[in-house]
Design a protein around this motif. Structure first.
Motif, PDB file in Angstrom:
ATOM      1  N   PRO A 121      42.355  53.623  42.794  1.00 43.24           N
ATOM      2  CA  PRO A 121      43.778  53.135  43.002  1.00 43.24           C
ATOM      3  C   PRO A 121      43.811  51.752  42.507  1.00 43.24           C
ATOM      4  O   PRO A 121      44.734  51.079  42.082  1.00 43.24           O
ATOM      5  N   ASN A 154      43.808  52.628  38.760  1.00 42.47           N
ATOM      6  CA  ASN A 154      44.900  54.151  38.180  1.00 42.47           C
ATOM      7  C   ASN A 154      43.748  54.429  37.153  1.00 42.47           C
ATOM      8  O   ASN A 154      44.405  54.690  36.133  1.00 42.47           O
ATOM      9  N   ILE A 155      42.675  54.724  37.522  1.00 45.14           N
ATOM     10  CA  ILE A 155      41.867  55.285  36.341  1.00 45.14           C
ATOM     11  C   ILE A 155      40.854  56.262  37.093  1.00 45.14           C
ATOM     12  O   ILE A 155      40.722  56.170  38.338  1.00 45.14           O
ATOM     13  N   TRP A 156      40.283  57.156  36.239  1.00 46.19           N
ATOM     14  CA  TRP A 156      39.397  58.211  36.844  1.00 46.19           C
ATOM     15  C   TRP A 156      37.923  57.715  36.412  1.00 46.19           C
ATOM     16  O   TRP A 156      37.839  57.310  35.251  1.00 46.19           O
ATOM     17  N   SER A 186      37.222  50.640  37.891  1.00 44.36           N
ATOM     18  CA  SER A 186      37.466  50.899  39.117  1.00 44.36           C
ATOM     19  C   SER A 186      38.394  50.099  39.834  1.00 44.36           C
ATOM     20  O   SER A 186      39.184  50.234  40.685  1.00 44.36           O
ATOM     21  N   HIS A 192      39.225  59.389  41.286  1.00 47.31           N
ATOM     22  CA  HIS A 192      40.478  58.514  41.070  1.00 47.31           C
ATOM     23  C   HIS A 192      40.398  57.285  41.660  1.00 47.31           C
ATOM     24  O   HIS A 192      40.200  57.385  43.034  1.00 47.31           O
TER      25      HIS A 192
END
Length: 189
Positions: free
Chosen positions: A181, A172-174, A168, A179
C-alpha cells in the motif's frame, strides 16, 4: 518516638486505602527496568517513539523509523513493541506494522534480528533493539532472510532490488506477488 510510629502508621493506612481504591499500581521489575530504558533512550534522529495507549502503558509502544539514506530512504516504518513482564530476562516482541519489501522482515511483519531471539541477554536494552532495527534499513542482510525472494534479489541484482523497494515505498503496487500500500513519508519527495 511515639509520634514516629503514628506517622508510619498513618502512611501505611493511607497506602492501604489507595490500594483498595485502585489508585496505586505496583510496578513489576520489568516495568521499572523498561521505564529506565526509555528514560535513557539515545536513538538515531530517524527514529521516533510513541505510546498509542498513553504514557501510562509503557509495556506497549511503537517506534517509527524513517531512514535518511539507503534503499529505504523516504519510507516510514512502524514497529510495535510488546514488552513482557519478565523483561529483561526475555526480549520484547517486535513486529513491523508497515508492509515492507525487505529480506529480514516478512510480509506478516515478523522481524529477523538475532538479538530478539537466540542472542538476547538481559544486559541488552530497548535502545540496542532500536539500533538493531535501524541497522536493518541501512544494511539489509541477505544471509539471514525471512523473505527469501527479496534476499535472493538483493544478493543477485541489487539494482532491481532497489527498484522493488522504491516501488513498495511508493505504494499501490504489486512486487514479488504481494501488494504494497505504500509508506512514503513525504520528507524526501
Amino acid at each position: 518516638m511515639i509520634r514516629l510510629f503514628k506517622v508510619k502508621e498513618k502512611q501505611k493506612e493511607t497506602a492501604e486505602n489507595a490500594k483498595e481504591n485502585g489508585l496505586v499500581k505496583k510496578q513489576s521489575a520489568g516495568e521499572l527496568r523498561l521505564h529506565r530504558d526509555i528514560s535513557e533512550l539515545n536513538m538515531p534522529e530517524e527514529c521516533k517513539i510513541s505510546f498509542p495507549n498513553g504514557k501510562d502503558d509503557l509495556m506497549d509502544f511503537e517506534i517509527t523509523i524513517t531512514p535518511y539514506r539507503g534503499y529505504y530512504m523516504g519510507g516510514g516504518f512502524v514497529f510495535s513493541f510488546k514488552v513482557p513482564a519478565v523483561y529483561p530476562h526475555e526480549p520484547p516482541k517486535v513486529k513491523c506494522k508497515t508492509k515492507i519489501y525487505h529480506p529480514n522482515i516478512d510480509l506478516e511483519g515478523n522481524t529477523c534480528l538475532n538479538i530478539l531471539r537466540e542472542d538476547w541477554k538481559p544486559v541488552l536494552n530497548i535502545n540496542t533493539v532500536i539500533y538493531g532495527l535501524y541497522h536493518l534499513f541501512t544494511e539489509p542482510n541477505h544471509e539471514d532472510p525471512l523473505n527469501q525472494e527479496a534476499a535472493d534479489l538483493l544478493r543477485d541484482n541489487p539494482k532491481l532490488f532497489g527498484l522493488n523497494v522504491r516501488k513498495s515505498i511508493e505504494g499501490n503496487i504489486w512486487v514479488g506477488g504481494a501488494h504494497f500500500p505504500g509508506c512514503k513519508t513525504g520528507d524526501f519527495y
